[in-house]
Design an enzyme around this catalytic site. Structure first.
Site, mmCIF file in Angstrom:
data_model
loop_
_atom_site.group_PDB
_atom_site.id
_atom_site.type_symbol
_atom_site.label_atom_id
_atom_site.label_comp_id
_atom_site.label_asym_id
_atom_site.label_seq_id
_atom_site.Cartn_x
_atom_site.Cartn_y
_atom_site.Cartn_z
ATOM 1 N N SER A 195 0.830 -1.206 0.000
ATOM 2 C CA SER A 195 0.000 0.000 0.000
ATOM 3 C C SER A 195 0.863 1.254 0.000
ATOM 4 O O SER A 195 0.602 2.202 -0.749
ATOM 5 C CB SER A 195 -0.916 0.001 1.236
ATOM 6 N N TRP A 236 2.525 1.619 -3.361
ATOM 7 C CA TRP A 236 1.541 2.022 -4.369
ATOM 8 C C TRP A 236 1.379 3.542 -4.380
ATOM 9 O O TRP A 236 1.217 4.143 -5.435
ATOM 10 C CB TRP A 236 0.192 1.361 -4.078
ATOM 11 N N HIS A 237 1.452 4.145 -3.212
ATOM 12 C CA HIS A 237 1.236 5.586 -3.127
ATOM 13 C C HIS A 237 2.370 6.387 -3.750
ATOM 14 O O HIS A 237 2.146 7.518 -4.200
ATOM 15 C CB HIS A 237 1.034 6.008 -1.667
ATOM 16 N N GLY A 238 3.559 5.863 -3.759
ATOM 17 C CA GLY A 238 4.639 6.627 -4.359
ATOM 18 C C GLY A 238 5.970 5.916 -4.294
ATOM 19 O O GLY A 238 6.208 5.076 -3.414
ATOM 20 N N PHE A 286 -0.457 10.095 -7.571
ATOM 21 C CA PHE A 286 -0.290 8.682 -7.355
ATOM 22 C C PHE A 286 -0.852 7.861 -8.507
ATOM 23 O O PHE A 286 -0.683 6.662 -8.542
ATOM 24 C CB PHE A 286 -0.962 8.250 -6.045
#
Length: 487
Positions: A320, A323-325, A487
Site C-alpha cells: 500500500s 503504491w502511493h509513491g 499517485f
C-alpha cells in the site's frame, strides 16, 4: 481538466445532455469519447498508455475464458498479462526509484555505478487503472466475472472519466453490468448527484485548499518552525488530505450519478475510526478492499499462524505504501500502519468475545478513548506521508513539542510563526466543525438523503447556506490539483 475548473463546469453539462438525448445503444460512444477527451486533456501521449493497457487486458481476458475448451493455459495468460500491466506501472512510476536505490546499494559494497534514470512524466491515474485492470483479469481467471466481449464497453470501464484520475478502483462485476443496462433518467438520482458534488466542492475548495496554505507554509520550510506550528500543520494536513481526496470522490460519484451510474463509496467518516483496522475499513475503501482481496487473502490472510498473519499484514501495508509513491517515506508510512494494526490485534478489547465488543454501552465508552487515540496515531503516520524526506519527518517529530511545558508561550509562538490570528482560526475552524458534524451524523444516516426529505423551507436555506460558505471561504480564481493525482 480539473474537477474544480471552469472547463469541467462546461464539459459535464454538455456530456450530460448528449448522454440522455441519444438512444441507449449509442450512449457508450458518448462515454468513451468524453472519457478519452477528458484524459487527453492532461496530455495526448497518456492516451497511448491507457489504450495499451486496455487492449492487453481485453485480449487476455478473452483468451483466459477459452479455458473451457481446454485449448489454452489460463494461468500462464494471467501471469503474462499481469506482468505486462505491472510492467507499464513499474516503467513509469518505479524505474528511477529502483535504479537509484540499486546504484546506492552497489556503491555501498564498493562497486561504483551511476544510476540510469529516465525523464518520464507519470501518466495521470495510472496506479488506479492498472490496479483496476489487474482485479478484472484475476476475477475473470477465477470465474467471478465473464470476460467482456464488447471492446467499446470495456474501454469505457477502464477509462470512465469520473474515476480515471483518482478512482474509486471499480470491480468489473459492479461497473460492467451498469454499462450494458438500459438506464432511464431518474430525477432523484441526478438531484442527489448534484448535492453530493456540492458537498465535494465544499470539502475541496473551502477546507482542503484553505488549509493547504498553512500546511505548505510550514512543511515547505520546516527549519523555520518548531513547537505547536508543526503539530498544527500536521493536524491541518490530516484534514486537508481527507477533504481533498474524499472531496474528489464525492464529485466523481456525483458526476457518475448524473449519468445514471453508481460508483463505489470510498470514504465512511474515517477519522471516527476506533482502530487502525477500522480506519482502513473507512479510508480509500476501494484500495483497501483491493489489497485485501488480491494480496492479503491470497497470502493466507488470518487463516494462518500468528507470526505468518503478522507478516501478511505487513506485506499488504508495505505494498500500500509503495503504491502511493516511489519513495521510502511512503513505504515507511505503510509499514507504520501495518505495525500498528499488528500491535492492536493483541489488545483484549479487540477480541470478538470481549464484553467491549458485545455490550454497546462498554463499546461506546471504549470508543471515547480509542477514536481520539486512533486519530493521533493516523496523524503521526501522516507526518511521513507529507514530509519531503525521512529527515524532514524526523525533524517534525523531534521539534513539534518544543516549549510545550509553557503552553501559553507554546501557543503564542505558533500564532507568530504561522501568522495566525483569532479571526484566521475561526475562519478555518467553522468549516472543520461543519465537516465534523456531517461525518458524525453520517455514522447513523445518509445526511444528503435526510436533508432532501425535509420540507422546502428547511432544505433550501441549507443549500443556500452551503453555497454561500463555498463562495465566502474558497480561494477565488484558483484551480489547485488534487493531491492523489500524483499517485
Amino acid at each position: 481538466m480539473l474537477f474544480n475548473s471552469f472547463s469541467y463546469a462546461l464539459f459535464l453539462p454538455i456530456i450530460f445532455i448528449l448522454y440522455w438525448i441519444i438512444p441507449q445503444k449509442f450512449r457508450w460512444i458518448v462515454l468513451l469519447m468524453s472519457s478519452y477527451y477528458f484524459y487527453a486533456s492532461w496530455g495526448p501521449e497518456y492516451v497511448a498508455v491507457i489504450l495499451l493497457t486496455t487492449v492487453v487486458s481485453y485480449v487476455a481476458a478473452l483468451l483466459m475464458e477459452a479455458r473451457r475448451k481446454g485449448s489454452l493455459y489460463p494461468k500462464t495468460i494471467l501471469v503474462i498479462s499481469v506482468i505486462l500491466c505491472t510492467g507499464v506501472l513499474f516503467f513509469f512510476k518505479y524505474f528511477n526509484f529502483f535504479t537509484e536505490n540499486l546504484s546506492l546499494l552497489l556503491q555501498k559494497i564498493s562497486i561504483p555505478v551511476q544510476p540510469f534514470t529516465l525523464k518520464l512524466a507519470l501518466p495521470i491515474g495510472i496506479s488506479f487503472y492498472i490496479f483496476q485492470t489487474i482485479s478484472y483479469l484475476v476475477d475473470v481467471y477465477r470465474g467471478d466475472v465473464r470476460a467482456e466481449k464488447d471492446f467499446g464497453i470495456f474501454a469505457v470501464y477502464i477509462s470512465f472519466f469520473p474515476k480515471v484520475m483518482q478512482g474509486p478502483i471499480e470491480r468489473g462485476k459492479k461497473l460492467l453490468p451498469q454499462l450494458h443496462a438500459r438506464i432511464r433518467f431518474q430525477y432523484g438520482q441526478a438531484s442527489y448527484g448534484l448535492k453530493l458534488m456540492a458537498w465535494g466542492y465544499f470539502k475541496k475548495l473551502v477546507l482542503a485548499d484553505g488549509l493547504s496554505v498553512y500546511v505548505n507554509q510550514v512543511y515547505n520550510d520546516l527549519p523555520s518552525y518548531q513547537g505547536l506550528s508543526l503539530a498544527l500543520a500536521t493536524f491541518f494536513f490530516a484534514i486537508q488530505l481527507y477533504c481533498d481526496f474524499s472531496g474528489y470522490t464525492d464529485i466523481a460519484l456525483g458526476s457518475a450519478k448524473l449519468l445514471g451510474i453508481e460508483l463505489t463509496q470510498n470514504f465512511k467518516a474515517p477519522y471516527f475510526a476506533s482502530s487502525i483496522k477500522d480506519f482502513w475499513g473507512r479510508w480509500h475503501i476501494s484500495l483497501s478492499s483491493w489489497l485485501r482481496d488480491y494480496i492479503y487473502i491470497p497470502l493466507g490472510g488470518n487463516r494462518v499462524g500468528k507470526v505468518r498473519h503478522a507478516v501478511n499484514i505487513m506485506i499488504t501495508f508495505l505494498v500500500s505504501g509503495l503504491w502511493h509513491g516511489a519513495s521510502w517515506n511512503y513505504v515507511l508510512w505503510g509499514g507504520i500502519h501495518g505495525a500498528l494494526q499488528v500491535i492492536e490485534g493483541f489488545f483484549p478489547w479487540n477480541a470478538k468475545k470481549s464484553p467491549f465488543q458485545r455490550n454497546r454501552h462498554y463499546h461506546f465508552l471504549l470508543c471515547l478513548i480509542t477514536v481520539p487515540c486512533t486519530f493521533v496515531l493516523v496523524c503521526f503516520a501522516w507526518i511521513f506521508f507529507r514530509a519531503a524526506t525521512l529527515g524532514d519527518a524526523v525533524y517534525v517529530l523531534r521539534n513539534m513539542f518544543v516549549g510545550i511545558n509553557d503552553f501559553s508561550a507554546y501557543a503564542q509562538d505558533c500564532a507568530l510563526q504561522m501568522g495566525l490570528t483569532f479571526t484566521h482560526l475561526v475562519f478555518n475552524c467553522l468549516p472543520i466543525l461543519l465537516l465534523f458534524l456531517y461525518d458524525l451524523i453520517s455514522l447513523k444516516t445518509d445526511v444528503i438523503a435526510f436533508i432532501s426529505r425535509q420540507r422546502f423551507f428547511i432544505r433550501w436555506p441549507f443549500y443556500i447556506f452551503l453555497l454561500l460558505v463555498i463562495l465566502l471561504f474558497s480561494e477565488k480564481g484558483v484551480s489547485t490539483e488534487f493531491i492523489y493525482m500524483q499517485f
